[in-house]
Scaffold this motif. Structure first.
Motif, PDB file in Angstrom:
ATOM      1  N   VAL A  26       0.844  -1.200   0.000  1.00 25.90           N
ATOM      2  CA  VAL A  26       0.000   0.000   0.000  1.00 25.90           C
ATOM      3  C   VAL A  26       0.880   1.252   0.000  1.00 25.90           C
ATOM      4  N   THR A  27       1.910   1.250   0.829  1.00 24.89           N
ATOM      5  CA  THR A  27       2.835   2.390   0.888  1.00 24.89           C
ATOM      6  C   THR A  27       3.505   2.617  -0.462  1.00 24.89           C
ATOM      7  N   LYS A  28       3.958   1.553  -1.093  1.00 24.41           N
ATOM      8  CA  LYS A  28       4.618   1.659  -2.401  1.00 24.41           C
ATOM      9  C   LYS A  28       3.651   2.190  -3.451  1.00 24.41           C
ATOM     10  N   TYR A  29       2.416   1.699  -3.439  1.00 26.55           N
ATOM     11  CA  TYR A  29       1.433   2.177  -4.413  1.00 26.55           C
ATOM     12  C   TYR A  29       1.182   3.673  -4.247  1.00 26.55           C
ATOM     13  N   VAL A  30       0.993   4.116  -3.024  1.00 29.17           N
ATOM     14  CA  VAL A  30       0.707   5.531  -2.767  1.00 29.17           C
ATOM     15  C   VAL A  30       1.894   6.392  -3.200  1.00 29.17           C
ATOM     16  N   SER A  31       3.109   5.995  -2.834  1.00 31.92           N
ATOM     17  CA  SER A  31       4.277   6.810  -3.192  1.00 31.92           C
ATOM     18  C   SER A  31       4.567   6.768  -4.690  1.00 31.92           C
ATOM     19  N   ASP A  32       4.342   5.636  -5.349  1.00 33.31           N
ATOM     20  CA  ASP A  32       4.589   5.536  -6.792  1.00 33.31           C
ATOM     21  C   ASP A  32       3.600   6.351  -7.610  1.00 33.31           C
ATOM     22  N   HIS A  33       2.418   6.616  -7.059  1.00 32.23           N
ATOM     23  CA  HIS A  33       1.402   7.366  -7.787  1.00 32.23           C
ATOM     24  C   HIS A  33       1.275   8.807  -7.288  1.00 32.23           C
ATOM     25  N   GLY A  34       2.330   9.320  -6.683  1.00 34.95           N
ATOM     26  CA  GLY A  34       2.400  10.732  -6.320  1.00 34.95           C
ATOM     27  C   GLY A  34       1.664  11.105  -5.052  1.00 34.95           C
ATOM     28  N   GLY A  35       1.343  10.140  -4.225  1.00 41.15           N
ATOM     29  CA  GLY A  35       0.631  10.427  -2.986  1.00 41.15           C
ATOM     30  C   GLY A  35       1.573  10.564  -1.808  1.00 41.15           C
ATOM     31  N   GLN A  36       0.996  10.911  -0.655  1.00 39.37           N
ATOM     32  CA  GLN A  36       1.758  11.051   0.580  1.00 39.37           C
ATOM     33  C   GLN A  36       1.120  10.196   1.661  1.00 39.37           C
ATOM     34  N   LEU A  37       1.910   9.344   2.274  1.00 38.34           N
ATOM     35  CA  LEU A  37       1.433   8.509   3.360  1.00 38.34           C
ATOM     36  C   LEU A  37       1.415   9.333   4.646  1.00 38.34           C
ATOM     37  N   GLU A  38       0.302   9.293   5.367  1.00 40.96           N
ATOM     38  CA  GLU A  38       0.200  10.037   6.626  1.00 40.96           C
ATOM     39  C   GLU A  38       0.400   9.132   7.828  1.00 40.96           C
ATOM     40  N   GLY A  39      -0.062   7.892   7.747  1.00 41.07           N
ATOM     41  CA  GLY A  39       0.106   7.004   8.879  1.00 41.07           C
ATOM     42  C   GLY A  39      -0.452   5.618   8.626  1.00 41.07           C
ATOM     43  N   GLN A  40       0.067   4.653   9.359  1.00 43.26           N
ATOM     44  CA  GLN A  40      -0.409   3.280   9.303  1.00 43.26           C
ATOM     45  C   GLN A  40      -0.536   2.769  10.728  1.00 43.26           C
ATOM     46  N   ASP A  41      -1.573   1.991  10.962  1.00 48.13           N
ATOM     47  CA  ASP A  41      -1.814   1.502  12.311  1.00 48.13           C
ATOM     48  C   ASP A  41      -2.356   0.080  12.227  1.00 48.13           C
ATOM     49  N   LEU A  42      -1.673  -0.848  12.870  1.00 47.17           N
ATOM     50  CA  LEU A  42      -2.133  -2.219  12.970  1.00 47.17           C
ATOM     51  C   LEU A  42      -3.019  -2.309  14.208  1.00 47.17           C
ATOM     52  N   LEU A  43      -4.307  -2.563  14.000  1.00 53.68           N
ATOM     53  CA  LEU A  43      -5.261  -2.592  15.100  1.00 53.68           C
ATOM     54  C   LEU A  43      -5.368  -3.971  15.735  1.00 53.68           C
ATOM     55  N   GLY A  44      -4.781  -4.963  15.124  1.00 57.68           N
ATOM     56  CA  GLY A  44      -4.728  -6.285  15.713  1.00 57.68           C
ATOM     57  C   GLY A  44      -5.872  -7.198  15.309  1.00 57.68           C
ATOM     58  N   LYS A  45      -5.885  -8.358  15.941  1.00 57.00           N
ATOM     59  CA  LYS A  45      -6.879  -9.381  15.642  1.00 57.00           C
ATOM     60  C   LYS A  45      -8.134  -9.117  16.475  1.00 57.00           C
ATOM     61  N   ARG A  46      -9.288  -9.138  15.794  1.00 54.81           N
ATOM     62  CA  ARG A  46     -10.563  -8.895  16.467  1.00 54.81           C
ATOM     63  C   ARG A  46     -11.625  -9.836  15.922  1.00 54.81           C
ATOM     64  N   ARG A  47     -12.648 -10.034  16.711  1.00 53.32           N
ATOM     65  CA  ARG A  47     -13.783 -10.855  16.295  1.00 53.32           C
ATOM     66  C   ARG A  47     -14.616 -10.059  15.295  1.00 53.32           C
ATOM     67  N   LEU A  48     -15.044 -10.708  14.219  1.00 50.61           N
ATOM     68  CA  LEU A  48     -15.867 -10.066  13.201  1.00 50.61           C
ATOM     69  C   LEU A  48     -17.311  -9.948  13.686  1.00 50.61           C
ATOM     70  N   ALA A  49     -18.026  -8.967  13.205  1.00 51.48           N
ATOM     71  CA  ALA A  49     -19.427  -8.776  13.580  1.00 51.48           C
ATOM     72  C   ALA A  49     -20.297  -9.903  13.028  1.00 51.48           C
ATOM     73  N   TYR A  50     -19.901 -10.450  11.896  1.00 49.86           N
ATOM     74  CA  TYR A  50     -20.604 -11.574  11.281  1.00 49.86           C
ATOM     75  C   TYR A  50     -19.566 -12.419  10.548  1.00 49.86           C
ATOM     76  N   PRO A  51     -19.805 -13.715  10.383  1.00 50.20           N
ATOM     77  CA  PRO A  51     -18.810 -14.563   9.718  1.00 50.20           C
ATOM     78  C   PRO A  51     -18.656 -14.200   8.242  1.00 50.20           C
ATOM     79  N   ILE A  52     -17.429 -14.214   7.800  1.00 53.68           N
ATOM     80  CA  ILE A  52     -17.112 -13.985   6.389  1.00 53.68           C
ATOM     81  C   ILE A  52     -16.414 -15.243   5.894  1.00 53.68           C
ATOM     82  N   GLY A  53     -17.101 -16.044   5.092  1.00 50.76           N
ATOM     83  CA  GLY A  53     -16.500 -17.262   4.553  1.00 50.76           C
ATOM     84  C   GLY A  53     -16.038 -18.218   5.645  1.00 50.76           C
ATOM     85  N   ASN A  54     -16.871 -18.476   6.640  1.00 55.38           N
ATOM     86  CA  ASN A  54     -16.550 -19.364   7.766  1.00 55.38           C
ATOM     87  C   ASN A  54     -15.389 -18.860   8.617  1.00 55.38           C
ATOM     88  N   ARG A  55     -15.111 -17.585   8.576  1.00 55.39           N
ATOM     89  CA  ARG A  55     -14.076 -16.988   9.426  1.00 55.39           C
ATOM     90  C   ARG A  55     -14.759 -16.082  10.434  1.00 55.39           C
TER      91      ARG A  55
END
Length: 95
Positions: A26-55
């Motif tokens: 994502v960072t490479k795509y933004v920088s290669d297309h003339g954009g500026q990255l402001e921040g990235q945050d890993l929010l971690g593993k969480r339970r989904l509100a509803y199952p997505i494909g048995n996950r």
């Protein structure tokens, strides 16, 4: 350029290197297309509100950046093709 926020839900089975790989792409795509990255945050593993494909859990990842609007459809296309991405949401933030 306009400010955007990208929330990605990855398969919970993806390890730390897989998450960092996606963040790097994502960072490479933004920088290669003339954009500026402001921040990235890993929010971690969480339970989904509803199952997505048995996950019931997903790893959440948030990225904020600025890029020109015509560049966003290609980023969304790349995220759709990634098998580790369960869901994503790209929104334009208020300026």
């Amino acid at each position: 350029m306009r400010p955007y926020e990208l929330m990605v839900v990855l398969n919970a089975g993806v390890d730390e290197t897989g998450v960092q790989d996606l963040a790097g792409r994502v960072t490479k795509y933004v920088s290669d297309h003339g954009g500026q990255l402001e921040g990235q945050d890993l929010l971690g593993k969480r339970r989904l509100a509803y199952p997505i494909g048995n996950r019931f859990e997903g790893t959440y990842f948030l990225t904020t950046f600025q890029i020109d609007p015509p560049e966003t459809p290609e980023l969304e296309s790349q995220l759709r093709l990634n098998e580790d991405v369960l869901r994503f949401l790209l929104i334009r933030r208020d300026e």
